[in-house]
Design a protein around this motif. Structure first.
Motif, PDB file in Angstrom:
ATOM      1  N   TYR A  38      -4.594   1.779   3.015  1.00  0.00           N
ATOM      2  CA  TYR A  38      -3.736   0.820   3.720  1.00  0.00           C
ATOM      3  C   TYR A  38      -2.268   1.242   3.654  1.00  0.00           C
ATOM      4  O   TYR A  38      -1.507   1.028   4.600  1.00  0.00           O
ATOM      5  CB  TYR A  38      -3.923  -0.584   3.149  1.00  0.00           C
ATOM      6  N   ARG A  39      -1.881   1.867   2.551  1.00  0.00           N
ATOM      7  CA  ARG A  39      -0.504   2.369   2.458  1.00  0.00           C
ATOM      8  C   ARG A  39      -0.284   3.496   3.465  1.00  0.00           C
ATOM      9  O   ARG A  39       0.769   3.572   4.110  1.00  0.00           O
ATOM     10  CB  ARG A  39      -0.221   2.834   1.035  1.00  0.00           C
TER      11      ARG A  39
ATOM     12  N   GLY B 123       0.405   2.242   6.783  1.00  0.00           N
ATOM     13  CA  GLY B 123       1.640   1.486   6.917  1.00  0.00           C
ATOM     14  C   GLY B 123       1.468  -0.004   6.761  1.00  0.00           C
ATOM     15  O   GLY B 123       2.353  -0.781   7.139  1.00  0.00           O
ATOM     16  N   ARG B 124       0.350  -0.422   6.168  1.00  0.00           N
ATOM     17  CA  ARG B 124       0.058  -1.849   5.986  1.00  0.00           C
ATOM     18  C   ARG B 124       0.249  -2.193   4.505  1.00  0.00           C
ATOM     19  O   ARG B 124      -0.694  -2.359   3.752  1.00  0.00           O
ATOM     20  CB  ARG B 124      -1.353  -2.152   6.486  1.00  0.00           C
ATOM     21  N   GLU B 125       1.509  -2.275   4.108  1.00  0.00           N
ATOM     22  CA  GLU B 125       1.865  -2.354   2.697  1.00  0.00           C
ATOM     23  C   GLU B 125       1.361  -3.621   2.020  1.00  0.00           C
ATOM     24  O   GLU B 125       0.931  -3.582   0.856  1.00  0.00           O
ATOM     25  CB  GLU B 125       3.382  -2.242   2.538  1.00  0.00           C
ATOM     26  N   GLU B 126       1.409  -4.752   2.703  1.00  0.00           N
ATOM     27  CA  GLU B 126       0.955  -5.994   2.075  1.00  0.00           C
ATOM     28  C   GLU B 126      -0.531  -5.925   1.737  1.00  0.00           C
ATOM     29  O   GLU B 126      -0.958  -6.355   0.659  1.00  0.00           O
ATOM     30  CB  GLU B 126       1.249  -7.191   2.989  1.00  0.00           C
TER      31      GLU B 126
ATOM     32  N   ALA C 214      -2.148  -3.164   1.245  1.00  0.00           N
ATOM     33  CA  ALA C 214      -2.256  -2.169   0.177  1.00  0.00           C
ATOM     34  C   ALA C 214      -2.060  -2.831  -1.183  1.00  0.00           C
ATOM     35  O   ALA C 214      -2.832  -2.598  -2.126  1.00  0.00           O
ATOM     36  CB  ALA C 214      -1.229  -1.062   0.380  1.00  0.00           C
ATOM     37  N   LYS C 215      -1.053  -3.690  -1.290  1.00  0.00           N
ATOM     38  CA  LYS C 215      -0.784  -4.365  -2.564  1.00  0.00           C
ATOM     39  C   LYS C 215      -1.925  -5.288  -2.961  1.00  0.00           C
ATOM     40  O   LYS C 215      -2.272  -5.394  -4.147  1.00  0.00           O
ATOM     41  CB  LYS C 215       0.520  -5.154  -2.470  1.00  0.00           C
TER      42      LYS C 215
ATOM     43  N   GLU D 140       0.785   2.360  -9.029  1.00  0.00           N
ATOM     44  CA  GLU D 140       1.113   2.166  -7.613  1.00  0.00           C
ATOM     45  C   GLU D 140       1.899   0.876  -7.399  1.00  0.00           C
ATOM     46  O   GLU D 140       2.680   0.765  -6.447  1.00  0.00           O
ATOM     47  CB  GLU D 140      -0.164   2.148  -6.768  1.00  0.00           C
TER      48      GLU D 140
END
Length: 277
Positions: free
Chosen positions: A129-130, A133-136, A138-139, A175
């Protein structure tokens, strides 16, 4: 089956064992356990696409001592193919491969236990996901990867927590920008290995069938030593001591050339490609 188990215990090369099975194709096709041994060898040889194809070609049935074995080889080939896609900058393909592990196909003959820990799967989903570009998102998956048991234990049965899941907890905390918690996870692996490596090990009871239908009795102290060397290798790798980690993993593979956990870690994190025995 007995001769193949003997070859396995002797540490015979994967290709030699595969050649043995290939001499008796009709017998291998008749038996789920032998068919799965062939798939396992392809995974050990890094031929994950072939393992995946064979897994999809058969309707497996449950058998005593086989619990968790088919799904493990399925997870290994899917995960390793996903890692390959990540390295090739194909995050969408990697995500599809990882999502296919969420629910086992019906033909595997077993469902996923609700208690199954997936720290490694969540960690790699976070990386994917990172990359997308989908950071939320990814977290979300990195936080999922930090959950679960944080003390390692010997994994004798298919439903026991696997020690490498704690390693992925540590990677996920890295991360998420929390090196302190990451170091705690890695250090607990090292401490556990040092504490138990010389202690006698025995099974007090079991509530599910034993994990291997072996003709020859297993030396539980040897299995415990392999386990402790493996978790210490994971801990030192997480803490950045690659040379010491490599030494511990090499000892694991010397004692057990079929140890798929150490093989995957050495290939993914230490750049070791010459793992075919």
């Amino acid at each position: 089956m007995e001769l193949h188990q003997l070859y396995k215990k002797e540490g015979r090369p994967y290709k030699e064992r595969l050649a043995l099975l290939d001499r008796y194709p009709n017998l291998v096709t008749l038996r789920d356990d032998l068919f799965l041994e062939r798939i396992t060898l392809f995974n050990l040889l890094g031929e994950y696409e072939r393992a995946k194809t064979l897994l999809a070609s058969r309707q497996f049935k449950p058998w005593e001592g086989g619990e968790g074995k088919v799904s493990r080889q399925y997870t290994i080939c899917q995960l390793e193919l996903a890692k390959k896609s990540i390295l090739q900058n194909e995050p969408q393909q990697a995500l599809s491969l990882l999502e296919a592990i969420d629910y086992y196909p019906h033909n595997l003959g077993e469902g996923k236990l609700i208690t199954m820990e997936q720290n490694d799967i969540h960690y790699y989903k976070g990386l994917v996901y990172r990359l997308l570009g989908r950071e939320e998102e990814a977290k979300v998956y990195f936080y999922k990867a930090t959950e679960g048991a944080d003390e390692p234990q010997q994994a004798l049965f298919y439903n026991d927590p696997q020690p490498d899941k704690i390693f992925y907890q540590g990677l996920a905390w890295h991360e998420l920008g929390d090196p302190g918690r990451a170091e705690q996870r890695f250090q607990c692996l090292i401490d556990h290995g040092k504490l138990f490596i010389d202690k006698p090990f025995k099974i007090d009871y079991f509530a599910v069938s034993l994990p291997d239908m072996d003709i020859w009795e297993e030396n539980l102290d040897d299995k415990n030593k392999i386990h402790c060397l493996y978790v210490m290798g994971l801990g030192y790798l997480g803490n950045g001591d690659r040379a010491l980690a490599m030494d511990y993993f090499a000892q694991v593979r010397q004692l057990d050339p079929n140890h798929q956990g150490s093989q995957a870690i050495m290939h993914s994190f230490l750049g070791e490609t010459s793992l075919k025995n």
